[in-house]
Design a protein around this motif. Sequence first.
Motif, short mmCIF file in Angstrom:
data_model
loop_
_atom_site.label_atom_id
_atom_site.label_comp_id
_atom_site.label_asym_id
_atom_site.label_seq_id
_atom_site.Cartn_x
_atom_site.Cartn_y
_atom_site.Cartn_z
N ILE A 214 0.78 -1.19 0.10
CA ILE A 214 0.07 -0.20 -0.03
C ILE A 214 0.89 1.16 0.09
O ILE A 214 1.93 1.22 0.55
N GLN A 215 0.40 2.33 -0.74
CA GLN A 215 0.88 3.63 -0.50
C GLN A 215 0.03 4.55 -0.77
O GLN A 215 -1.00 4.40 -1.30
N THR A 216 -0.25 5.13 0.58
CA THR A 216 -1.34 6.06 0.95
C THR A 216 -0.97 7.34 1.75
O THR A 216 0.31 7.12 2.29
N GLU A 217 -1.89 8.38 1.82
CA GLU A 217 -1.29 9.26 2.76
C GLU A 217 -2.45 9.56 3.81
O GLU A 217 -3.57 9.02 3.53
N ALA A 218 -2.08 10.14 4.93
CA ALA A 218 -2.90 10.51 6.03
C ALA A 218 -2.76 11.89 6.69
O ALA A 218 -1.74 12.37 6.50
N TRP A 219 -3.81 12.40 6.98
CA TRP A 219 -3.56 14.04 7.61
C TRP A 219 -3.85 13.84 9.01
O TRP A 219 -4.66 13.25 9.62
N ILE A 220 -3.18 15.19 9.70
CA ILE A 220 -3.15 15.16 10.94
C ILE A 220 -3.20 16.82 11.28
O ILE A 220 -2.52 17.41 10.66
N PRO A 221 -4.27 17.21 12.12
CA PRO A 221 -4.47 18.79 12.38
C PRO A 221 -3.28 19.05 13.28
O PRO A 221 -2.92 18.34 14.26
N ASP A 222 -2.65 20.49 12.98
CA ASP A 222 -1.40 20.57 13.87
C ASP A 222 -2.20 21.11 15.57
O ASP A 222 -1.57 20.67 16.27
N LYS A 223 -3.39 21.48 15.46
CA LYS A 223 -3.85 21.47 16.94
C LYS A 223 -5.24 21.06 16.65
O LYS A 223 -5.96 21.12 15.59
N GLU A 224 -6.09 20.64 17.88
CA GLU A 224 -7.33 20.35 17.96
C GLU A 224 -7.93 20.96 19.16
O GLU A 224 -7.47 20.47 20.22
N VAL A 225 -8.92 21.73 19.05
CA VAL A 225 -9.57 22.35 20.43
C VAL A 225 -11.00 21.63 20.38
O VAL A 225 -11.69 21.64 19.63
N THR A 226 -11.08 20.99 21.57
CA THR A 226 -12.39 20.17 21.97
C THR A 226 -13.11 20.92 22.71
O THR A 226 -12.86 21.16 24.08
N LEU A 227 -14.39 21.22 22.45
CA LEU A 227 -15.46 21.87 23.38
C LEU A 227 -16.22 20.62 24.21
O LEU A 227 -16.87 19.74 23.58
N SER A 228 -16.48 20.72 25.40
CA SER A 228 -17.38 19.96 26.11
C SER A 228 -18.21 20.72 27.28
O SER A 228 -17.77 21.97 27.47
N ASN A 229 -18.99 20.04 27.97
CA ASN A 229 -19.58 20.80 29.17
C ASN A 229 -18.62 21.16 30.22
O ASN A 229 -19.18 21.82 31.13
N TYR A 230 -17.53 20.70 30.35
CA TYR A 230 -16.34 21.07 31.35
C TYR A 230 -15.40 22.30 30.81
O TYR A 230 -14.33 22.40 31.62
N GLY A 231 -15.89 22.70 29.66
CA GLY A 231 -14.79 23.68 29.12
C GLY A 231 -14.12 23.32 27.80
O GLY A 231 -14.71 22.26 26.96
N SER A 232 -12.95 23.73 27.55
CA SER A 232 -12.25 23.33 26.11
C SER A 232 -10.88 22.78 26.51
O SER A 232 -10.23 22.84 27.51
N SER A 233 -10.56 21.94 25.64
CA SER A 233 -8.98 21.14 25.63
C SER A 233 -8.35 21.36 24.27
O SER A 233 -9.13 21.31 23.55
#
Length: 213
Positions: free
Chosen positions: A128-147
Amino acid sequence: MFKISKAGRAVVIYGCFTETGEPSEARATAAEVETCPLCMEPWKEKQRLICTHAFCAACLERSVARLGLQCPVCLKALRVVGDQPEGQMTEKHLKDCFGKECFCITYNIPSGIQTEAHPNPGKPFTGIQTEAWIPDKEVTLSNYGSSCLDGQEVLKLLERAFEQKLVFTVAATDGAADRVVFTDIPHAGNLYECRENGFLKKVRAALRVKFIK
């Protein structure tokens, strides 16, 4: 005869012979190939360590909670390994069309011949030869705030997983050559998938199950 191991468990030492003249020790080894040495049941979600011992995923997790990151049989440092064929993983730090930073991973696993760890040893498999992607940062929102999760940290964990042969495996197919496929570690095939809320969190959770954290 019994011997107490360093892990505090009684280990049976066989000294008799079978009717065929083979040491019963060999027979015990053959039985161990089919069962988890902790629960003595057939493997469930088998996890193989670099020291060659293998366990059910749940059994190994309970052992780590008690003994730490060491093999419960030989007490060597715990490192899960997979059956991924030899290949290469390279990364580039880029900006997408919206100016957001991301990482593009290129995987290249050449075609080859299956080993004993694969579905059909001795037969060819398609790479297999394939590409995948990852964000530099990820901000997740929840009932307890953000991370905020760091994509570069997750990328380093993926590099470890690739080194330990856990990112890909060989899957059997019907009527065609067996082929290399992703394991259960999530990968994004495009920029939109990697921007989905909670993507990096899912990747880290999958890696944690394989004791990469």
